[in-house]
Design a protein around this motif. Sequence first.
Motif, PDB file in Angstrom:
ATOM      1  N   LEU A   1       0.826  -1.210   0.000  1.00 17.15           N
ATOM      2  CA  LEU A   1       0.000   0.000   0.000  1.00 17.15           C
ATOM      3  C   LEU A   1       0.860   1.259   0.000  1.00 17.15           C
ATOM      4  O   LEU A   1       0.503   2.271  -0.604  1.00 17.15           O
ATOM      5  CB  LEU A   1      -0.906  -0.015   1.232  1.00 17.15           C
TER       6      LEU A   1
ATOM      7  N   GLN B   1     -12.151  -0.869   1.321  1.00 16.75           N
ATOM      8  CA  GLN B   1     -10.760  -0.704   1.757  1.00 16.75           C
ATOM      9  C   GLN B   1     -10.580   0.441   2.752  1.00 16.75           C
ATOM     10  O   GLN B   1      -9.480   0.638   3.277  1.00 16.75           O
ATOM     11  CB  GLN B   1      -9.853  -0.441   0.534  1.00 16.75           C
TER      12      GLN B   1
ATOM     13  N   ALA C   1      -7.225   1.299   5.166  1.00 19.18           N
ATOM     14  CA  ALA C   1      -6.462   2.502   4.836  1.00 19.18           C
ATOM     15  C   ALA C   1      -6.450   3.473   6.007  1.00 19.18           C
ATOM     16  O   ALA C   1      -5.410   4.065   6.331  1.00 19.18           O
ATOM     17  CB  ALA C   1      -7.058   3.174   3.599  1.00 19.18           C
TER      18      ALA C   1
END
Length: 472
Positions: A271, A400, A404
């Motif tokens: 990420l 997500q 996150a």
Amino acid sequence: MSDKTADDTAEAPPARVDAGLLRIAFILVLGTFMATIDATIVSVGIDTLATEFTASVTQIQWVSTAYLLAVVGAVPASGWLAGRFGGRRTWIAAIGVFLLGSALCALAWSAPSLIVFRVIQGLGGGLLPATGQALLARIAGPGRTGRVISVVAVVPLLSPVLGPLAGGSILGVAPWPWLFLVNLPIGAAAILLARRHVPDVPPSAERTAFDLRGAALLSPGLAVLVYGLTEVSHGSALPAAVGIVAGVAMLAGFTVHGLRTRGTPLVDPRLFTRPPFGAAALALLVLGASVFGTMFLLPLYFQTGRGLSAFEAGLLLAPQGLGAAAGSVLVNRTIDKAAPRTLVVTGIGLILLGTLPFTQLGHEPPDAVIAVALAVRGVGMAMIGAPVMNIVYSRIGPAQLPRASGALNLLNTVGGSLGTALLAVVLQSRLTAHGQDVPQAFADTFWWVLGLCLLAAAGATRLPRTGPKKMA
């Protein structure tokens, strides 16, 4: 409203931030407020607690350190918990754990029992900011996230200012257990309001197994690393070395595991390589180190260098809170129009400008100069967090969001922890070098704060040039 889900809201959000959304934001920010202010409110009562439990200052300092380590350990699990059980349910459960820890802290009978109960409190507190932000972003939808986040993001900036003031006020009229009991009515009100007004966001449709191996490496690794750095500032060479080496090794092991696992890692290392998440992550990490490190240095300087009480030090810090409030208003009006890079780089520039007077503490600048510098820093701080979070939240899918948000909050928390530990080490070395010249030792340390700000600026230059409406 509690019978609705947030899916429709997230798919086609109205452009206007209405009263209902602001009400939800206010409710969710109560959790962030309790979790962040509790990290500073107890610092005022350290001497009182040491006297109450007949403990040394070194021992009782673990009341603050244990809470911090528990927060760092809890944040990585927030994304999985919200995805598995739903955002609102996870947030309410976190409030419950935090209140349980608060009640137990008020009933503590010794320093060790208080430290253990602070761990319970920290586990709940660590889940609240990340879970609340992800839930709010999901309810608001991409079209409204920036403006609503700009309102709630000011709360963590105010807590270092309000904490000492609240702690000093409580101890002025009530015994020490009220440092913790004050959380109970706030938390109870937050739970009741959330059940009534916050939409029930469903869990993720894709049920992933909990990354047990990752959790065993990441959370303890972060906690051990922060512990090792804390021990450096205390002058304990062996525990510091063991903590730093073990922490780095566990984090390296987690990175390898995260890259190789076929399942969903607790925090995906990949990420951080994806733009603009990588640049945003670097900016938040270094900014956390600079901001929270400064909020460690300034109260200490006011009390040791100027002989002020904790309450007086809190009053002198108030202009930073006022600046942050003004900055949040500015960001709220410009976040959907200005380029993220423009806002963030301007904010970092203001922090640099506001930090410069503190590099001259050896010349004892007047209170008016300090007040103006703090107000400028406050405006700058408010111009960074919300745009960075808006960049990330507006570019990822609803499923997500929890992970996150957990990753961003983890970076900010870890940055603050590492920055505080680093600046404590630097300060200790400068105090040793300067002897009785305490102001000059603090002035030297603030040059390191400037260096951290420059690193944050380097990361910010990689943020998107175009405003949100022009992004693909």
